[in-house]
Write a protein that holds these residues in place. Structure first.
Motif, mmCIF file in Angstrom:
data_model
loop_
_atom_site.group_PDB
_atom_site.id
_atom_site.type_symbol
_atom_site.label_atom_id
_atom_site.label_comp_id
_atom_site.label_asym_id
_atom_site.label_seq_id
_atom_site.Cartn_x
_atom_site.Cartn_y
_atom_site.Cartn_z
ATOM 1 N N ASN A 86 43.658 40.905 33.671
ATOM 2 C CA ASN A 86 42.288 39.986 33.717
ATOM 3 C C ASN A 86 41.762 39.540 32.154
ATOM 4 O O ASN A 86 42.569 40.247 30.622
ATOM 5 C CB ASN A 86 41.194 41.717 33.671
ATOM 6 C CG ASN A 86 40.895 41.899 35.046
ATOM 7 O OD1 ASN A 86 41.509 40.789 36.217
ATOM 8 N ND2 ASN A 86 40.487 42.986 35.634
ATOM 9 N N CYS A 144 39.848 50.279 34.789
ATOM 10 C CA CYS A 144 38.907 48.859 34.374
ATOM 11 C C CYS A 144 38.211 49.647 35.019
ATOM 12 O O CYS A 144 38.141 50.205 35.542
ATOM 13 C CB CYS A 144 39.479 48.174 34.955
ATOM 14 S SG CYS A 144 38.693 46.445 35.638
ATOM 15 N N VAL A 145 36.557 49.236 35.274
ATOM 16 C CA VAL A 145 36.030 49.506 36.113
ATOM 17 C C VAL A 145 36.017 49.137 36.951
ATOM 18 O O VAL A 145 34.844 49.842 38.251
ATOM 19 C CB VAL A 145 34.445 48.339 35.663
ATOM 20 C CG1 VAL A 145 34.696 46.690 35.784
ATOM 21 C CG2 VAL A 145 33.101 49.021 35.587
ATOM 22 N N GLY A 240 37.684 48.521 30.628
ATOM 23 C CA GLY A 240 38.972 48.182 30.194
ATOM 24 C C GLY A 240 37.730 46.645 29.370
ATOM 25 O O GLY A 240 38.156 45.835 28.596
ATOM 26 N N PHE A 241 36.688 45.750 30.185
ATOM 27 C CA PHE A 241 35.817 44.708 29.867
ATOM 28 C C PHE A 241 35.807 44.935 28.252
ATOM 29 O O PHE A 241 35.444 43.730 27.549
ATOM 30 C CB PHE A 241 35.111 44.256 30.890
ATOM 31 C CG PHE A 241 33.814 45.376 30.864
ATOM 32 C CD1 PHE A 241 32.343 45.118 29.699
ATOM 33 C CD2 PHE A 241 33.500 46.103 31.777
ATOM 34 C CE1 PHE A 241 31.502 46.000 30.186
ATOM 35 C CE2 PHE A 241 32.429 47.193 32.101
ATOM 36 C CZ PHE A 241 31.230 46.427 30.269
HETATM 37 MO MO LIG Z 1 38.319 45.218 33.767
#
Ligand SMILES: [Mo]
Ligand SMILES: Nc1nc2c(c(=O)[nH]1)N[C@H]1C(S)=C(S)[C@@H](COP(=O)(O)O)O[C@H]1N2
Length: 327
Positions: A86, A144-145, A240-241
């Motif tokens: 991403n 990750c979300v 992760g963001f």
């Molecule tokens: Mo993510």
């Protein structure tokens, strides 16, 4: 004092001794790519940087901390870590960043440390790494979300060391980190996917937590552009963001900074973004995740752990907070 000195998971000196020829050979290549040759000489006196570089170039040495030795933690293959990404500046498909970020020039690279600090600084990334004492390697879970996960052997340095170098003034409560402005010619049609530049932030006590890490490598190789060259944040207990890539600025501020995904959709993505199987995303469950690279194309399902398995290290940061409200 904000300094947290990494102890348990520093690479053992012994990790650098066997397979000497191979190590020396890859070290030369590594010094060439990172431009750390001079720094190595400058710090050669106590040998620390030298041995870490040797070890970091040899793939995946043993990690001292039992927390990071969990036999259940099976590192994701390098090819998947560097091709399933991403990095929306380069496109929204998982395969787009690897394709589109190749030509982006991430050396030389200047990092700015500014805001409410006693030691503001503009510094070349390789000089910064040298100031941080070189590399160490840590194997972290990454979640990750959007409910997928990997296990990544990162090289880099603790963010706590950068916080200590900056020497925050008492009024500084948060660190805001900003991604470089990616040239329009590269971002192309993806310009409007998010608000640019990508920004993220941490409370200073989160930034100084032993786990917070600035990655400059993966599996002993310099971090590829698609993963956030030349340096990106890693907070393994958070989604992760939070892991903002290709950072050009660390700014110490009094108030909670904006963070890109929260600006996009505040009810879906919070500031804290702690991994929490008990608080679902409005559109999907956070109770489990797909393990990328395990069990077929979609990845085997496994249960998601509170704070992504790092409760012991970070739970105290959130004592007394309602994690359902402050997600
Ligand atoms: Mo993510
Ligand atoms: N600048 C920037 N940083 C970013 C993103 C992004 O789109 N732009 N995506 C985030 C998200 S959602 C995740 S899951 C991780 C992915 O990191 P990886 O590609 O190295 O696995 O990067 C984060 N950092």
């Amino acid at each position: 004092m904000l300094i947290v000195s990494p102890k348990d998971w520093e690479l053992p000196e012994s990790a650098a001794t066997p397979e000497r020829d191979y190590a020396l050979q890859s070290r030369r290549a590594f010094l060439k790519t990172t431009g750390l040759g001079l720094a190595g000489v400058a710090l050669g006196g106590h040998g620390l940087l030298d041995s870490r570089l040797l070890a970091a170039t040899r793939g995946f040495p043993p990690v001292g901390n039992p927390d990071y030795r969990d036999p259940a933690l099976k590192p994701t293959p390098y090819d998947l870590i560097t091709s399933y990404n991403n990095f929306f500046e380069f496109g929204t498909d998982k395969s787009a960043p690897k394709l589109n970020a190749q030509k982006w020039k991430t050396e030389p690279w200047t990092v700015t440390i500014s805001g409410l600090v006693r030691n503001p600084l503009k510094i070349e990334v390789n000089d910064l790494i040298a100031r941080m004492g070189g590399f160490e390697q840590r194997v972290y879970r990454m979640r990750c979300v959007a409910a997928w996960s990997m296990v990544i052997p990162w090289d880099g340095f603790p963010l706590a060391k950068l916080v200590a170098l900056a020497d925050p003034q008492p009024g500084a409560k948060f660190v805001k980190m900003t991604t470089a402005n990616v040239p329009k010619t590269i971002s192309g049609q993806w310009e409007n996917a998010l608000e640019w530049p990508y920004v993220e932030g941490l409370r200073i006590d989160e930034a100084a937590n032993e786990l917070s890490f600035i990655a400059t490598g993966i599996y002993g190789q310099p971090i590829p552009n698609q993963n956030g060259a030349p340096l990106r944040l890693v907070t393994p207990w958070k989604c992760g963001f939070k892991g903002v890539k290709s950072i050009v600025k660390f700014e110490f501020v009094a108030n909670q900074p904006r963070n890109t995904w929260n600006v996009m959709s505040a009810r879906e993505y919070g500031f804290y973004a702690n991994v929490n199987p008990n608080v679902d995303h409005p559109r999907w469950s956070q109770g489990s995740e797909r393990v990328i690279g395990a069990g077929g194309a979609l990845g085997a399902r496994q249960k998601t752990l509170l704070f992504n398995g790092y409760e012991k290290q970070v739970a105290a940061l959130y004592a007394g907070m309602d994690l359902k409200k402050q997600y």
